[in-house]
Design a protein around this motif. Structure first.
Motif, PDB file in Angstrom:
ATOM      1  N   ASN A 189       0.908  -1.380  -0.075  1.00  0.00           N
ATOM      2  CA  ASN A 189      -0.114   0.087  -0.029  1.00  0.00           C
ATOM      3  C   ASN A 189       0.774   1.404   0.108  1.00  0.00           C
ATOM      4  OD1 ASN A 189      -2.335  -1.177  -0.016  1.00  0.00           O
ATOM      5  ND2 ASN A 189      -2.764  -1.369   2.060  1.00  0.00           N
ATOM      6  N   PHE A 190       1.952   1.209   0.739  1.00  0.00           N
ATOM      7  CA  PHE A 190       2.874   2.169   0.774  1.00  0.00           C
ATOM      8  C   PHE A 190       3.368   2.653  -0.773  1.00  0.00           C
ATOM      9  CE2 PHE A 190       7.122   4.509   1.135  1.00  0.00           C
ATOM     10  CZ  PHE A 190       6.658   5.434   2.013  1.00  0.00           C
ATOM     11  N   THR A 191       3.863   1.724  -1.486  1.00  0.00           N
ATOM     12  CA  THR A 191       4.569   1.759  -2.748  1.00  0.00           C
ATOM     13  C   THR A 191       3.461   2.321  -3.641  1.00  0.00           C
ATOM     14  OG1 THR A 191       5.885  -0.015  -2.068  1.00  0.00           O
ATOM     15  CG2 THR A 191       5.979   0.636  -4.557  1.00  0.00           C
ATOM     16  N   ILE A 192       2.425   1.429  -3.715  1.00  0.00           N
ATOM     17  CA  ILE A 192       1.435   2.181  -4.478  1.00  0.00           C
ATOM     18  C   ILE A 192       1.063   3.500  -4.324  1.00  0.00           C
ATOM     19  CG2 ILE A 192      -1.069   1.719  -5.199  1.00  0.00           C
ATOM     20  CD1 ILE A 192      -0.733  -1.184  -4.835  1.00  0.00           C
ATOM     21  N   GLY A 193       0.703   3.889  -3.140  1.00  0.00           N
ATOM     22  CA  GLY A 193       0.410   5.334  -2.609  1.00  0.00           C
ATOM     23  C   GLY A 193       1.628   6.387  -3.101  1.00  0.00           C
ATOM     24  N   LEU A 194       2.602   5.724  -2.943  1.00  0.00           N
ATOM     25  CA  LEU A 194       3.840   6.676  -3.612  1.00  0.00           C
ATOM     26  C   LEU A 194       3.760   6.938  -4.958  1.00  0.00           C
ATOM     27  CD1 LEU A 194       6.405   8.483  -2.532  1.00  0.00           C
ATOM     28  CD2 LEU A 194       7.606   6.211  -2.939  1.00  0.00           C
ATOM     29  N   VAL A 195       3.583   5.953  -5.501  1.00  0.00           N
ATOM     30  CA  VAL A 195       3.534   5.941  -7.235  1.00  0.00           C
ATOM     31  C   VAL A 195       2.478   6.889  -7.622  1.00  0.00           C
ATOM     32  CG1 VAL A 195       3.373   4.295  -9.209  1.00  0.00           C
ATOM     33  CG2 VAL A 195       4.881   3.715  -7.335  1.00  0.00           C
ATOM     34  N   ILE A 226       3.043  14.835  -2.501  1.00  0.00           N
ATOM     35  CA  ILE A 226       3.208  13.393  -2.354  1.00  0.00           C
ATOM     36  C   ILE A 226       3.236  12.457  -0.793  1.00  0.00           C
ATOM     37  CG2 ILE A 226       5.526  11.955  -2.682  1.00  0.00           C
ATOM     38  CD1 ILE A 226       6.161  13.723  -5.028  1.00  0.00           C
ATOM     39  N   ALA A 227       3.903  13.323  -0.241  1.00  0.00           N
ATOM     40  CA  ALA A 227       3.559  12.793   1.264  1.00  0.00           C
ATOM     41  C   ALA A 227       1.930  12.652   1.906  1.00  0.00           C
ATOM     42  CB  ALA A 227       4.427  13.735   2.429  1.00  0.00           C
ATOM     43  N   ALA A 247       0.394   8.981   2.559  1.00  0.00           N
ATOM     44  CA  ALA A 247      -0.155   8.688   3.962  1.00  0.00           C
ATOM     45  C   ALA A 247      -1.741   8.217   3.805  1.00  0.00           C
ATOM     46  CB  ALA A 247       0.138   9.843   4.579  1.00  0.00           C
ATOM     47  N   ILE A 248      -2.470   9.188   2.795  1.00  0.00           N
ATOM     48  CA  ILE A 248      -3.836   9.081   2.686  1.00  0.00           C
ATOM     49  C   ILE A 248      -4.173   7.429   2.238  1.00  0.00           C
ATOM     50  CG2 ILE A 248      -5.941   9.447   1.554  1.00  0.00           C
ATOM     51  CD1 ILE A 248      -5.257  12.219   2.279  1.00  0.00           C
ATOM     52  N   PHE A 284     -10.388   6.318   0.117  1.00  0.00           N
ATOM     53  CA  PHE A 284     -10.112   7.798   0.474  1.00  0.00           C
ATOM     54  C   PHE A 284      -9.254   8.520  -0.288  1.00  0.00           C
ATOM     55  CE2 PHE A 284     -11.328   5.529   4.884  1.00  0.00           C
ATOM     56  CZ  PHE A 284     -12.372   6.356   5.090  1.00  0.00           C
ATOM     57  N   PHE A 285      -8.492   7.564  -1.009  1.00  0.00           N
ATOM     58  CA  PHE A 285      -7.566   8.356  -1.951  1.00  0.00           C
ATOM     59  C   PHE A 285      -8.319   8.872  -3.171  1.00  0.00           C
ATOM     60  CE2 PHE A 285      -4.538   8.353  -5.474  1.00  0.00           C
ATOM     61  CZ  PHE A 285      -3.333   9.164  -4.916  1.00  0.00           C
ATOM     62  N   ASN A 286      -9.179   8.074  -3.537  1.00  0.00           N
ATOM     63  CA  ASN A 286     -10.113   8.723  -4.628  1.00  0.00           C
ATOM     64  C   ASN A 286     -10.937   9.934  -4.183  1.00  0.00           C
ATOM     65  OD1 ASN A 286      -9.218   6.869  -6.517  1.00  0.00           O
ATOM     66  ND2 ASN A 286     -11.051   5.367  -6.082  1.00  0.00           N
ATOM     67  N   ILE A 287     -11.521   9.719  -3.119  1.00  0.00           N
ATOM     68  CA  ILE A 287     -12.209  11.002  -2.491  1.00  0.00           C
ATOM     69  C   ILE A 287     -11.336  12.285  -2.291  1.00  0.00           C
ATOM     70  CG2 ILE A 287     -13.122  12.017  -0.534  1.00  0.00           C
ATOM     71  CD1 ILE A 287     -14.197   9.183   0.151  1.00  0.00           C
ATOM     72  N   MET A 288     -10.033  12.073  -2.061  1.00  0.00           N
ATOM     73  CA  MET A 288      -8.974  12.962  -2.106  1.00  0.00           C
ATOM     74  C   MET A 288      -8.874  13.595  -3.510  1.00  0.00           C
ATOM     75  SD  MET A 288      -5.052  13.348  -1.082  1.00  0.00           S
ATOM     76  CE  MET A 288      -4.626  12.389  -2.319  1.00  0.00           C
ATOM     77  N   ILE A 289      -8.753  12.850  -4.245  1.00  0.00           N
ATOM     78  CA  ILE A 289      -8.347  13.247  -5.629  1.00  0.00           C
ATOM     79  C   ILE A 289      -9.335  14.058  -6.355  1.00  0.00           C
ATOM     80  CG2 ILE A 289      -7.901  12.439  -8.086  1.00  0.00           C
ATOM     81  CD1 ILE A 289      -5.444  12.323  -6.194  1.00  0.00           C
ATOM     82  N   ALA A 290     -10.835  13.358  -6.168  1.00  0.00           N
ATOM     83  CA  ALA A 290     -12.178  14.090  -6.594  1.00  0.00           C
ATOM     84  C   ALA A 290     -12.091  15.406  -5.990  1.00  0.00           C
ATOM     85  CB  ALA A 290     -13.234  13.273  -6.345  1.00  0.00           C
ATOM     86  N   PHE A 291     -11.651  15.549  -4.635  1.00  0.00           N
ATOM     87  CA  PHE A 291     -11.990  16.885  -4.064  1.00  0.00           C
ATOM     88  C   PHE A 291     -11.064  17.955  -4.446  1.00  0.00           C
ATOM     89  CE2 PHE A 291     -11.165  19.646  -0.448  1.00  0.00           C
ATOM     90  CZ  PHE A 291     -12.255  20.588  -0.403  1.00  0.00           C
ATOM     91  N   LEU A 292      -9.680  17.358  -4.827  1.00  0.00           N
ATOM     92  CA  LEU A 292      -8.445  18.385  -4.996  1.00  0.00           C
ATOM     93  C   LEU A 292      -8.255  18.548  -6.466  1.00  0.00           C
ATOM     94  CD1 LEU A 292      -6.029  17.110  -2.421  1.00  0.00           C
ATOM     95  CD2 LEU A 292      -7.372  19.210  -2.350  1.00  0.00           C
ATOM     96  N   CYS A 293      -8.619  17.758  -7.320  1.00  0.00           N
ATOM     97  CA  CYS A 293      -8.722  17.975  -8.939  1.00  0.00           C
ATOM     98  C   CYS A 293     -10.082  17.990  -9.588  1.00  0.00           C
ATOM     99  CB  CYS A 293      -7.958  16.644  -9.514  1.00  0.00           C
ATOM    100  SG  CYS A 293      -6.435  16.180  -8.644  1.00  0.00           S
ATOM    101  N   PRO A 294     -10.039  19.389  -9.888  1.00  0.00           N
ATOM    102  CA  PRO A 294     -11.663  19.609 -10.654  1.00  0.00           C
ATOM    103  C   PRO A 294     -11.426  19.155 -12.076  1.00  0.00           C
ATOM    104  CG  PRO A 294     -10.110  21.670 -10.279  1.00  0.00           C
ATOM    105  CD  PRO A 294      -9.539  20.555  -9.661  1.00  0.00           C
ATOM    106  N   PRO A 295     -12.678  18.728 -12.787  1.00  0.00           N
ATOM    107  CA  PRO A 295     -12.716  18.432 -13.946  1.00  0.00           C
ATOM    108  C   PRO A 295     -12.211  19.368 -14.975  1.00  0.00           C
ATOM    109  CG  PRO A 295     -15.086  18.863 -13.038  1.00  0.00           C
ATOM    110  CD  PRO A 295     -14.013  18.698 -12.038  1.00  0.00           C
ATOM    111  N   VAL A 296     -11.584  18.890 -15.841  1.00  0.00           N
ATOM    112  CA  VAL A 296     -11.300  19.733 -16.760  1.00  0.00           C
ATOM    113  C   VAL A 296     -11.707  19.931 -18.254  1.00  0.00           C
ATOM    114  CG1 VAL A 296      -9.032  20.248 -18.403  1.00  0.00           C
ATOM    115  CG2 VAL A 296      -8.608  19.723 -16.226  1.00  0.00           C
ATOM    116  N   PHE A 297     -12.563  20.469 -18.668  1.00  0.00           N
ATOM    117  CA  PHE A 297     -13.435  20.573 -19.820  1.00  0.00           C
ATOM    118  C   PHE A 297     -12.794  21.436 -21.034  1.00  0.00           C
ATOM    119  CE2 PHE A 297     -16.288  20.322 -16.422  1.00  0.00           C
ATOM    120  CZ  PHE A 297     -17.119  19.220 -16.376  1.00  0.00           C
TER     121      PHE A 297
END
Length: 60
Positions: free
Chosen positions: A3-9, A33-34, A38-39, A47-60
């Motif tokens: 999980n640490f390696t996948i999260g880091l990548v 990255i840190a 950790a998430i 939880f990682f997908n929730i963070m990405i959805a929150f922090l990365c708005p869609p690009v149109f």
């Protein structure tokens, strides 16, 4: 440890893309990255997908 390696990548790839678009400076890049690693490590993919959805708005 897997999980640490996948999260880091994943965090590195997403943060690098944002850094190349000039959305992040170098300290933000390292913090993303840190935080992303950790998430993913403690929360998993959900939880990682929730963070990405929150922090990365869609690009149109």
């Amino acid at each position: 440890m897997l999980n640490f390696t996948i999260g880091l990548v994943y965090s590195s790839l997403i943060s690098f893309a944002a850094y190349k678009k000039s959305s992040l400076n170098i300290s933000d890049f390292l913090a993303a990255i840190a935080l992303g690693t950790a998430i993913y490590f403690f929360g998993g993919l959900w939880f990682f997908n929730i963070m990405i959805a929150f922090l990365c708005p869609p690009v149109f």
